[in-house]
Design a protein around this motif. Structure first.
Motif, mmCIF file in Angstrom:
data_model
loop_
_atom_site.group_PDB
_atom_site.id
_atom_site.type_symbol
_atom_site.label_atom_id
_atom_site.label_comp_id
_atom_site.label_asym_id
_atom_site.label_seq_id
_atom_site.Cartn_x
_atom_site.Cartn_y
_atom_site.Cartn_z
ATOM 1 N N CYS A 186 0.853 -1.195 0.000
ATOM 2 C CA CYS A 186 0.000 0.000 0.000
ATOM 3 C C CYS A 186 0.886 1.241 0.000
ATOM 4 N N ASP B 116 -6.691 1.744 -0.254
ATOM 5 C CA ASP B 116 -5.434 1.167 -0.739
ATOM 6 C C ASP B 116 -5.602 -0.298 -1.133
ATOM 7 N N TYR C 12 1.258 4.497 0.412
ATOM 8 C CA TYR C 12 0.530 5.672 0.890
ATOM 9 C C TYR C 12 1.444 6.449 1.832
#
Length: 142
Positions: free
Chosen positions: A33, A131, A35
């Motif tokens: 993910c 995500d 992020y």
């Protein structure tokens, strides 16, 4: 597991690095993910970092945020070698101790909703995907 709770100002540079490295390893690398984990909320005065160490090594963490009238638990993570031994229970109990008498919310990865329910959390809204991972908003009233 040895548990400690800290404001970001109380973390020495090495501990802060270990904390953010653990979160990166679990959420960004393992769960794929990409992020911005460093979202600015770590620095807020009301934020508390719950750290779990085994034999001196940081293997678990959780973050407790002050969201006004409620607390928010997030960034709950265990290093892969520490999983499956009930250590996450210790992290959540310590995080809940930091919430005081306020209601508490979190966004659980959907497969973990039943586990969070063991600590008094109830699903409080529809499932959403963040995500690429399904999550459920949950609330624990006080």
């Amino acid at each position: 597991m040895e548990i400690s709770v800290h404001a970001v100002a109380d973390l020495d540079p090495r501990t802060a690095y270990e904390l953010w490295r653990l979160r990166q390893d679990v959420f960004v690398v393992e769960q794929a993910c990409p992020y911005p984990d460093l979202d600015g909320r770590d620095l807020e005065p009301g934020t508390r970092h719950v750290l779990g160490r085994l034999d001196g090594e940081l293997v678990g963490c959780a973050r407790v945020l002050d969201d006004g009238g409620q607390a928010r638990i997030g960034r709950v993570a265990l290093a892969r070698p520490a999983r499956g031994r009930g250590l996450a229970d210790l992290l959540i109990r310590a995080a809940l101790a930091e919430t005081g008498d306020r209601p508490c919310v979190l966004d659980a990865q959907s497969p973990l909703a039943g586990w969070y329910a063991r600590f008094g959390f109830e699903v409080s809204g529809p499932e959403f995907v963040e995500d690429g991972i399904a999550h459920l908003p949950m609330r624990r009233p006080r």
